[in-house]
Scaffold this motif. Structure first.
Motif, PDB file in Angstrom:
ATOM      1  N   MET A  25       0.809  -1.213   0.000  1.00  7.61           N
ATOM      2  CA  MET A  25       0.000   0.000   0.000  1.00  7.61           C
ATOM      3  C   MET A  25       0.847   1.270   0.000  1.00  7.61           C
ATOM      4  O   MET A  25       0.346   2.354  -0.311  1.00  7.61           O
ATOM      5  N   LYS A  26       2.110   1.139   0.348  1.00  5.78           N
ATOM      6  CA  LYS A  26       2.983   2.305   0.460  1.00  5.78           C
ATOM      7  C   LYS A  26       3.722   2.615  -0.838  1.00  5.78           C
ATOM      8  O   LYS A  26       4.460   3.590  -0.910  1.00  5.78           O
ATOM      9  N   HIS A  27       3.513   1.793  -1.853  1.00  9.79           N
ATOM     10  CA  HIS A  27       4.175   2.008  -3.134  1.00  9.79           C
ATOM     11  C   HIS A  27       3.455   3.083  -3.946  1.00  9.79           C
ATOM     12  O   HIS A  27       2.233   3.226  -3.872  1.00  9.79           O
ATOM     13  N   ASP A  28       4.219   3.791  -4.760  1.00 11.45           N
ATOM     14  CA  ASP A  28       3.633   4.809  -5.634  1.00 11.45           C
ATOM     15  C   ASP A  28       2.544   4.223  -6.522  1.00 11.45           C
ATOM     16  O   ASP A  28       1.507   4.856  -6.750  1.00 11.45           O
ATOM     17  N   THR A  29       2.794   3.015  -7.039  1.00 11.84           N
ATOM     18  CA  THR A  29       1.855   2.409  -7.983  1.00 11.84           C
ATOM     19  C   THR A  29       0.504   2.114  -7.344  1.00 11.84           C
ATOM     20  O   THR A  29      -0.511   2.050  -8.040  1.00 11.84           O
ATOM     21  N   ASP A  84       0.678 -12.146 -19.473  1.00 13.04           N
ATOM     22  CA  ASP A  84       0.990 -11.712 -20.832  1.00 13.04           C
ATOM     23  C   ASP A  84       2.484 -11.422 -20.941  1.00 13.04           C
ATOM     24  O   ASP A  84       3.241 -11.588 -19.977  1.00 13.04           O
ATOM     25  N   LYS A  85       2.929 -10.975 -22.111  1.00 13.56           N
ATOM     26  CA  LYS A  85       4.364 -10.811 -22.352  1.00 13.56           C
ATOM     27  C   LYS A  85       4.988  -9.704 -21.507  1.00 13.56           C
ATOM     28  O   LYS A  85       6.210  -9.668 -21.337  1.00 13.56           O
ATOM     29  N   THR A  86       4.159  -8.807 -20.962  1.00 13.02           N
ATOM     30  CA  THR A  86       4.692  -7.756 -20.092  1.00 13.02           C
ATOM     31  C   THR A  86       4.670  -8.169 -18.626  1.00 13.02           C
ATOM     32  O   THR A  86       5.132  -7.421 -17.767  1.00 13.02           O
ATOM     33  N   GLY A  87       4.116  -9.356 -18.352  1.00 11.77           N
ATOM     34  CA  GLY A  87       4.066  -9.842 -16.981  1.00 11.77           C
ATOM     35  C   GLY A  87       2.761  -9.589 -16.268  1.00 11.77           C
ATOM     36  O   GLY A  87       2.609  -9.946 -15.098  1.00 11.77           O
ATOM     37  N   ARG A  88       1.796  -8.986 -16.958  1.00 10.24           N
ATOM     38  CA  ARG A  88       0.513  -8.719 -16.311  1.00 10.24           C
ATOM     39  C   ARG A  88      -0.259 -10.019 -16.096  1.00 10.24           C
ATOM     40  O   ARG A  88      -0.358 -10.843 -17.013  1.00 10.24           O
ATOM     41  N   PRO A  89      -0.826 -10.218 -14.914  1.00 13.91           N
ATOM     42  CA  PRO A  89      -1.669 -11.397 -14.692  1.00 13.91           C
ATOM     43  C   PRO A  89      -2.914 -11.337 -15.573  1.00 13.91           C
ATOM     44  O   PRO A  89      -3.481 -10.261 -15.799  1.00 13.91           O
ATOM     45  N   ILE A  90      -3.324 -12.503 -16.068  1.00 11.05           N
ATOM     46  CA  ILE A  90      -4.514 -12.603 -16.903  1.00 11.05           C
ATOM     47  C   ILE A  90      -5.515 -13.530 -16.221  1.00 11.05           C
ATOM     48  O   ILE A  90      -5.190 -14.665 -15.883  1.00 11.05           O
ATOM     49  N   GLY A  91      -6.712 -13.028 -16.022  1.00 13.80           N
ATOM     50  CA  GLY A  91      -7.793 -13.861 -15.519  1.00 13.80           C
ATOM     51  C   GLY A  91      -8.591 -14.393 -16.692  1.00 13.80           C
ATOM     52  O   GLY A  91      -8.908 -13.641 -17.618  1.00 13.80           O
ATOM     53  N   GLN A 131       5.547  -6.990  -8.176  1.00 14.44           N
ATOM     54  CA  GLN A 131       6.271  -5.741  -7.940  1.00 14.44           C
ATOM     55  C   GLN A 131       7.310  -5.915  -6.833  1.00 14.44           C
ATOM     56  O   GLN A 131       8.478  -5.545  -6.997  1.00 14.44           O
ATOM     57  N   GLU A 132       6.877  -6.479  -5.700  1.00 11.75           N
ATOM     58  CA  GLU A 132       7.741  -6.538  -4.523  1.00 11.75           C
ATOM     59  C   GLU A 132       8.780  -7.653  -4.593  1.00 11.75           C
ATOM     60  O   GLU A 132       9.919  -7.469  -4.175  1.00 11.75           O
ATOM     61  N   GLN A 133       8.385  -8.815  -5.111  1.00 11.97           N
ATOM     62  CA  GLN A 133       9.277  -9.970  -5.088  1.00 11.97           C
ATOM     63  C   GLN A 133      10.137 -10.092  -6.342  1.00 11.97           C
ATOM     64  O   GLN A 133      11.255 -10.595  -6.278  1.00 11.97           O
ATOM     65  N   LEU A 134       9.596  -9.646  -7.485  1.00 13.12           N
ATOM     66  CA  LEU A 134      10.317  -9.803  -8.751  1.00 13.12           C
ATOM     67  C   LEU A 134      10.813  -8.480  -9.324  1.00 13.12           C
ATOM     68  O   LEU A 134      11.509  -8.470 -10.339  1.00 13.12           O
ATOM     69  N   GLY A 135      10.434  -7.379  -8.688  1.00 12.97           N
ATOM     70  CA  GLY A 135      10.874  -6.073  -9.164  1.00 12.97           C
ATOM     71  C   GLY A 135      10.279  -5.681 -10.503  1.00 12.97           C
ATOM     72  O   GLY A 135      10.842  -4.853 -11.225  1.00 12.97           O
ATOM     73  N   MET A 136       9.132  -6.254 -10.848  1.00 14.79           N
ATOM     74  CA  MET A 136       8.502  -5.966 -12.131  1.00 14.79           C
ATOM     75  C   MET A 136       7.659  -4.697 -12.031  1.00 14.79           C
ATOM     76  O   MET A 136       7.175  -4.332 -10.960  1.00 14.79           O
ATOM     77  N   THR A 137       7.488  -4.025 -13.160  1.00 18.75           N
ATOM     78  CA  THR A 137       6.705  -2.788 -13.196  1.00 18.75           C
ATOM     79  C   THR A 137       5.257  -3.061 -13.600  1.00 18.75           C
ATOM     80  O   THR A 137       4.626  -2.256 -14.279  1.00 18.75           O
TER      81      THR A 137
END
Length: 226
Positions: A25-29, A84-91, A131-137
């Motif tokens: 919750m403290k992240h900018d994103t 997806d190829k950018t790492g976004r979770p897909i439901g 974000q937190e564990q893999l450093g992904m954006t």
């Protein structure tokens, strides 16, 4: 993010930091979601965030990922193990398998909504974990579904529509900015009944219908596609 938006974000963080108990919750994103949902009005964004935290406490949202869903999971199957190829979770959902009318008749409408909320909580949790564990954006999710077999009786009955509306309101109010796209394939004309019902509550989505491929695209605060 503009310099003005960054300054507003810094002020917002300082103002709401005492409310935030989880690291994500403290992240900018995370914080900027609330600002964007309220056009960078700090007080309105704080009110929205406070309402979210209250809702989470009152509905035990944090315990959803470990709750036993064996009584309903098979009736409303959702797959959330794809990216997806950018790492976004897909439901991935198969709407035609969902017998919403039966759930309503059996008095399980609220249980169905809670289960679907748990799926939203799971997939959004994957965003924060990446974000937190893999450093992904990664900041958003995509939902894809098949509406082959969608019909008014089973999916858009008078008792079904309030559940669609409640679900749309839940996404709009408690998970702002998290859904980038909802893509539905094999969408029959009957699905317009549901779309018309929820349209007033998904004000920041653009509905694009390409033949039978339905796409809801997230809009920014100026109501332009992101």
């Amino acid at each position: 993010m503009t310099l003005s938006e960054k300054n507003t974000l810094d002020k917002f963080r300082a103002q709401v930091m005492p409310l935030l108990k989880d690291s994500y919750m403290k992240h900018d994103t995370y914080l900027i979601r609330w600002l964007r949902a309220r056009n960078f009005d700090i007080n309105s964004a704080e009110a929205m965030l406070r309402q979210n935290l209250k809702w989470r406490r009152e509905n035990a949202i944090d315990s959803m990922r470990t709750e036993d869903w064996s009584d309903i999971a098979s009736d409303f199957h959702v797959t959330i193990d794809t990216y997806d190829k950018t790492g976004r979770p897909i439901g991935v959902i198969d709407i035609y398998d969902w017998d919403i009318r039966r759930a309503v008749i059996q008095g399980k409408g609220a249980r169905m909504l809670r289960y679907l909320t748990s799926r939203v909580e799971n997939i959004t949790g994957q965003v924060y974990e990446r974000q937190e564990q893999l450093g992904m954006t990664v900041t958003q999710i995509v939902v894809m579904g098949s509406a082959a077999g969608f019909n008014v009786i089973q999916h858009a009955c008078p008792g079904c529509l309030p559940l669609w509306i409640q679900f749309a309101l839940m996404i709009e109010n408690y998970y702002p900015e998290i859904l980038d796209e909802l893509i539905v394939i094999d969408a029959p004309p009957a699905i317009q009944i549901v779309l018309e019902a929820i349209k007033p509550f998904i004000t920041r989505f653009q509905i694009v219908d390409v033949n039978s491929r339905l796409k809801l695209k997230m809009l920014n605060s100026s109501f332009a596609p992101i």
